[in-house]
Design a protein around this motif. Structure first.
Motif, mmCIF file in Angstrom:
data_model
loop_
_atom_site.group_PDB
_atom_site.id
_atom_site.type_symbol
_atom_site.label_atom_id
_atom_site.label_comp_id
_atom_site.label_asym_id
_atom_site.label_seq_id
_atom_site.Cartn_x
_atom_site.Cartn_y
_atom_site.Cartn_z
ATOM 1 N N GLU A 1 37.088 52.120 33.818
ATOM 2 C CA GLU A 1 37.279 50.729 33.405
ATOM 3 C C GLU A 1 38.261 50.011 34.326
ATOM 4 O OE1 GLU A 1 38.756 48.217 29.434
ATOM 5 O OE2 GLU A 1 38.422 50.393 29.346
ATOM 6 N N ASP A 2 39.356 50.688 34.692
ATOM 7 C CA ASP A 2 40.330 50.086 35.609
ATOM 8 C C ASP A 2 39.711 49.827 36.983
ATOM 9 O OD1 ASP A 2 42.209 50.166 33.621
ATOM 10 O OD2 ASP A 2 43.201 51.982 34.346
ATOM 11 N N LEU A 3 38.918 50.798 37.463
ATOM 12 C CA LEU A 3 38.280 50.625 38.765
ATOM 13 C C LEU A 3 37.301 49.462 38.744
ATOM 14 C CD1 LEU A 3 37.932 51.675 41.643
ATOM 15 C CD2 LEU A 3 36.191 53.262 40.772
ATOM 16 N N SER A 4 36.551 49.356 37.658
ATOM 17 C CA SER A 4 35.619 48.235 37.540
ATOM 18 C C SER A 4 36.363 46.904 37.493
ATOM 19 C CB SER A 4 34.773 48.415 36.274
ATOM 20 O OG SER A 4 33.885 47.332 36.096
ATOM 21 N N GLY A 5 37.490 46.861 36.758
ATOM 22 C CA GLY A 5 38.274 45.624 36.684
ATOM 23 C C GLY A 5 38.874 45.232 38.013
ATOM 24 N N THR A 6 39.363 46.196 38.776
ATOM 25 C CA THR A 6 39.959 45.879 40.076
ATOM 26 C C THR A 6 38.897 45.418 41.070
ATOM 27 O OG1 THR A 6 39.825 48.236 40.661
ATOM 28 C CG2 THR A 6 41.918 47.431 39.773
ATOM 29 N N GLN A 7 37.708 46.007 41.002
ATOM 30 C CA GLN A 7 36.636 45.552 41.891
ATOM 31 C C GLN A 7 36.230 44.113 41.565
ATOM 32 O OE1 GLN A 7 33.219 48.027 42.294
ATOM 33 N NE2 GLN A 7 34.348 49.822 42.993
ATOM 34 N N LYS A 8 36.113 43.801 40.289
ATOM 35 C CA LYS A 8 35.775 42.427 39.905
ATOM 36 C C LYS A 8 36.862 41.458 40.356
ATOM 37 C CE LYS A 8 33.004 43.716 35.857
ATOM 38 N NZ LYS A 8 32.913 43.696 34.374
ATOM 39 N N TYR A 9 38.115 41.869 40.209
ATOM 40 C CA TYR A 9 39.218 40.999 40.634
ATOM 41 C C TYR A 9 39.175 40.785 42.147
ATOM 42 C CZ TYR A 9 43.957 39.347 41.515
ATOM 43 O OH TYR A 9 45.042 38.623 41.943
ATOM 44 N N ALA A 10 38.923 41.865 42.897
ATOM 45 C CA ALA A 10 38.869 41.744 44.356
ATOM 46 C C ALA A 10 37.742 40.806 44.786
ATOM 47 C CB ALA A 10 38.690 43.127 44.983
ATOM 48 N N LYS A 11 36.583 40.908 44.137
ATOM 49 C CA LYS A 11 35.479 40.006 44.482
ATOM 50 C C LYS A 11 35.812 38.562 44.100
ATOM 51 C CE LYS A 11 32.339 42.488 42.321
ATOM 52 N NZ LYS A 11 31.015 42.933 41.797
ATOM 53 N N LYS A 12 36.477 38.379 42.959
ATOM 54 C CA LYS A 12 36.860 37.025 42.558
ATOM 55 C C LYS A 12 37.845 36.417 43.549
ATOM 56 C CE LYS A 12 39.995 36.307 39.492
ATOM 57 N NZ LYS A 12 40.802 36.260 38.239
ATOM 58 N N LYS A 13 38.794 37.197 44.038
ATOM 59 C CA LYS A 13 39.756 36.687 45.013
ATOM 60 C C LYS A 13 39.055 36.253 46.301
ATOM 61 C CE LYS A 13 43.670 36.651 45.003
ATOM 62 N NZ LYS A 13 44.614 35.547 44.677
ATOM 63 N N GLN A 14 38.066 37.004 46.734
ATOM 64 C CA GLN A 14 37.367 36.636 47.958
ATOM 65 C C GLN A 14 36.516 35.385 47.752
ATOM 66 O OE1 GLN A 14 38.373 38.251 50.647
ATOM 67 N NE2 GLN A 14 39.605 39.379 49.156
ATOM 68 N N LEU A 15 35.890 35.260 46.588
ATOM 69 C CA LEU A 15 35.118 34.053 46.316
ATOM 70 C C LEU A 15 36.024 32.828 46.242
ATOM 71 C CD1 LEU A 15 32.567 35.348 43.625
ATOM 72 C CD2 LEU A 15 32.104 34.765 46.018
ATOM 73 N N THR A 16 37.196 32.991 45.626
ATOM 74 C CA THR A 16 38.145 31.877 45.559
ATOM 75 C C THR A 16 38.603 31.471 46.950
ATOM 76 O OG1 THR A 16 38.902 32.655 43.399
ATOM 77 C CG2 THR A 16 40.330 31.113 44.568
ATOM 78 N N LYS A 17 38.851 32.468 47.790
ATOM 79 C CA LYS A 17 39.279 32.174 49.158
ATOM 80 C C LYS A 17 38.177 31.451 49.923
ATOM 81 C CE LYS A 17 41.451 34.320 53.160
ATOM 82 N NZ LYS A 17 42.723 33.612 52.992
ATOM 83 N N ILE A 18 36.940 31.891 49.725
ATOM 84 C CA ILE A 18 35.816 31.235 50.399
ATOM 85 C C ILE A 18 35.732 29.766 49.981
ATOM 86 C CG2 ILE A 18 33.293 31.159 50.530
ATOM 87 C CD1 ILE A 18 33.333 34.231 50.316
ATOM 88 N N GLY A 19 35.906 29.508 48.677
ATOM 89 C CA GLY A 19 35.831 28.137 48.192
ATOM 90 C C GLY A 19 36.941 27.263 48.741
ATOM 91 N N LYS A 20 38.175 27.760 48.710
ATOM 92 C CA LYS A 20 39.303 26.962 49.187
ATOM 93 C C LYS A 20 39.192 26.676 50.676
ATOM 94 C CE LYS A 20 42.447 29.755 47.602
ATOM 95 N NZ LYS A 20 43.755 30.356 47.244
ATOM 96 N N GLU A 21 38.865 27.691 51.460
ATOM 97 C CA GLU A 21 38.779 27.484 52.906
ATOM 98 C C GLU A 21 37.601 26.597 53.285
ATOM 99 O OE1 GLU A 21 40.935 28.250 55.078
ATOM 100 O OE2 GLU A 21 42.248 29.455 53.808
ATOM 101 N N THR A 22 36.522 26.679 52.506
ATOM 102 C CA THR A 22 35.360 25.844 52.807
ATOM 103 C C THR A 22 35.659 24.371 52.542
ATOM 104 O OG1 THR A 22 33.839 27.652 52.288
ATOM 105 C CG2 THR A 22 32.944 25.424 52.260
ATOM 106 N N VAL A 23 36.250 24.096 51.371
ATOM 107 C CA VAL A 23 36.517 22.703 51.013
ATOM 108 C C VAL A 23 37.631 22.118 51.877
ATOM 109 C CG1 VAL A 23 37.301 21.180 49.166
ATOM 110 C CG2 VAL A 23 35.703 23.032 48.660
ATOM 111 N N GLY A 24 38.752 22.821 51.952
ATOM 112 C CA GLY A 24 39.896 22.260 52.666
ATOM 113 C C GLY A 24 39.835 22.414 54.167
ATOM 114 N N GLY A 25 39.219 23.494 54.649
ATOM 115 C CA GLY A 25 39.221 23.758 56.088
ATOM 116 C C GLY A 25 37.917 23.447 56.784
ATOM 117 N N VAL A 26 36.834 24.076 56.329
ATOM 118 C CA VAL A 26 35.552 23.913 57.015
ATOM 119 C C VAL A 26 35.033 22.482 56.887
ATOM 120 C CG1 VAL A 26 33.164 24.729 57.110
ATOM 121 C CG2 VAL A 26 35.011 26.347 56.670
#
Length: 587
Positions: free
Chosen positions: A392-417
């Motif tokens: 359960e912990d491993l599944s939660g950390t993987q979901k969190y890691a994917k969410k962080k990357q999606l958030t980063k993609i969104g912020k960099e796309t809107v503000g930077g790209v």
């Protein structure tokens, strides 16, 4: 009358006092505590005090220690030359200053003679090292103060970039069309103030980023490999690139200030005004395109990291067989316990009405067998529950890691790209149309305003998220407290709000740090506390997650065995947690 000083028998030059003579001298000093010692001892003390006053306590201490160590290295029977008329041993009575931090150890039989030999033995190395450390501390403190100063400037800087600058440009365009000189002057004044604030913030950021880059570069060279090396090396590259881009941005803001100053001062020369507008537009275009390209690179890195994490699969599906096997083992162990208990009851029932000596030995053996089965069942159940929790912990950390990357993609796309190239388009229009034609063509400032608005929106989102995390950190410290650590008492609402407004503070005990600790606990070896009972299959999956997060052997410049050994080293746990937290946030 004063007590006459007892004279000692003269010794031939070049000889050293015997041990018996020194012991006798010490006994006489102990008996006559009111005396300061022999005349030669007082003269030696006075000479040392004069030397100490001239060169300072630290240098005097280093000199005595050096002479003392040199004397101890000599062979006892080797003669020590001394100049006639000077003491053969330098016995200081300065140690009599008990309780003082300036007291010195008695350096008996130094053997080099006069006090000027001590001046020759001065060691400036400790003072030089202390001076170097002081200089480093001053530089570090100055960098910290500049970093805090820059973070305090950021909110107003973002407002100036995203609101004041586009508004000033729009008012200036309207004033040009209507011929309103007063409005044009006010718009130029607002643009000048905004550009000056932007320039100050950017220059401060350049200094801070350059210092961080050099510091992390030094740390990376010192560590050479491992999690600490990779963290420092990545920061050195990122901060160095930020410093370079910030330098270019500073030039752009300087050109913008010059352009607005020509309007503010009413420069009549159209060529000068056009040149200033053209230079400002070129700088704005170049820096905007550069920042947009960097943002696109970050989006690409975050996208690749997201895909690698996704390819690992859901831990529940990947380790379904492991969990089923452990659950079956737990169920079978429980059945064996029930069977052993049934055998014990059967023996007890069969023994009713019979003497205990006939049935008690069999009952005792059955009871021991049931106890052993119960212990095995407890271990099997604990292993199943631990594996289920780890999964359960491993599944939660993987979901969190994917969410962080999606958030980063969104912020960099809107503000930077999108945002930065939009500002660059505004700069290109301004450079092409120059000053005069820009008044009838508002496309430049409109494009720049759109880009600035997007950048301001992203900056506001980041600031709001950071303030929320700082608030939760002190208001609810139990949410993300490390396992086994007593959480701090939550602060009041008012104190939490005050802490949330400290924009220069970094969150040290938030969700990202908690997820990093979970990943490390799952990936660490059995030598780390809390990781002993992790199954090899789940540990391997957690290590594959580290590789997907770009924290694998290749990034750490280690072979797989050394990399795995570093995960099992308690001294490197803090560095690993910091490395994982950094990789969760980066692309």
């Amino acid at each position: 009358m004063s007590t006459p000083v007892q004279q000692t028998s003269p010794r031939p030059p070049g000889t050293r006092p015997s041990a018996a003579a020194l012991a006798s001298a010490r006994q006489r000093r102990d008996r006559d505590g009111s005396r300061a010692g022999s005349s030669s001892g007082r003269s030696a003390e006075h000479a040392f005090l004069r030397f100490q006053a001239g060169v300072g306590n630290r240098t005097a201490t280093a000199a005595v220690q050096r002479v003392r160590s040199g004397t101890m290295e000599r062979a006892p029977e080797s003669p020590v030359s001394s100049r006639p008329g000077t003491p053969d041993s330098f016995v200081t009575a300065v140690s009599g200053r008990s309780g003082s931090s300036d007291s010195f150890v008695t350096a008996e039989s130094a053997g080099s003679g006069s006090s000027d030999s001590f001046v020759t033995a001065r060691e400036p190395e400790p003072e030089a090292a202390a001076t170097a450390r002081s200089a480093d501390d001053l530089v570090k403190r100055a960098a910290e103060m500049l970093d805090r100063f820059k973070k305090n400037l950021d909110p107003a800087d973002n407002l100036a970039k995203g609101a004041q600058t586009p508004t000033s440009a729009g008012l200036g365009q309207a004033a040009t069309v209507s011929g309103d000189g007063a409005l044009k002057h006010d718009a130029a004044a607002a643009g000048t103030s905004a550009g000056t604030w932007n320039l100050l913030t950017e220059v401060t950021g350049v200094v801070v980023n350059a210092y961080d880059s050099l510091k992390n570069m030094k740390d990376a060279r010192k560590k050479r490999s491992g999690a600490g090396h990779h963290t420092a090396s990545r920061k050195a590259k990122v901060k160095g690139a930020d410093a370079v881009v910030g330098t270019a941005s500073s030039g752009g803001y300087g050109a913008a200030v010059a352009k607005e100053s020509t309007k503010l001062n009413g420069v009549a020369d159209a060529a000068t005004a056009a040149t200033a507008a053209e230079v400002s537009g070129i700088f704005s275009a170049v820096t905007g395109l550069w920042k947009g390209a960097r943002a696109a690179g970050k989006v690409g890195g975050a996208t690749r990291k997201y895909r690698r994490i996704k390819q690992l699969g859901d831990p529940g599906a990947v380790h379904a067989d492991l969990l089923a096997r452990l659950r079956d083992a737990s169920d079978q162990a429980e059945q064996r316990v029930d069977a052993a208990f049934a055998r014990l009851n059967a023996i007890r029932e069969a023994g009713q009405g019979r003497p205990p000596r006939e049935w008690y030995p069999a009952a005792e053996a059955a009871f021991d067998a049931m106890r052993e089965e119960y212990e095995r069942a407890s271990a099997a159940t604990a292993a199943y529950r631990r594996a289920a929790q780890d999964m359960e912990d491993l599944s939660g950390t993987q979901k969190y890691a994917k969410k962080k990357q999606l958030t980063k993609i969104g912020k960099e796309t809107v503000g930077g790209v999108v945002g930065e190239p939009a500002k660059a388009a505004g700069g290109i229009v301004a450079a092409v149309t120059a000053a005069g034609v820009l008044g009838s063509n508002p496309g430049g400032w409109i494009a720049a305003a759109v880009g600035a608005g997007l950048i301001l929106g992203v900056a506001g989102y980041k600031a709001g998220r950071a303030a929320t995390k700082r608030y939760e950190e002190v208001r609810h410290p139990e949410r993300w407290a490390p396992e086994g650590e007593e959480p701090a008492v939550g602060a009041s609402r008012g104190d939490s709000l005050k802490h949330a407004l400290k924009i220069w503070k970094k969150v040290s005990k938030g969700e990202r740090q908690a997820m990093a600790r979970k990943i490390y606990r799952l990936a660490a070896g059995p030598g780390i506390q809390g990781s002993t009972d992790t199954t090899p299959e789940i540990r391997q999956s957690a290590r594959e997650l580290l590789v997907a997060l770009k924290a694998g052997p290749a990034q750490h410049k280690l072979d797989p065995d050394a990399w795995a050994a570093s995960l099992d080293d308690p001294e490197k746990s803090a560095g690993w947690i910091k490395e994982i937290a950094e990789q969760l946030a980066s692309g």
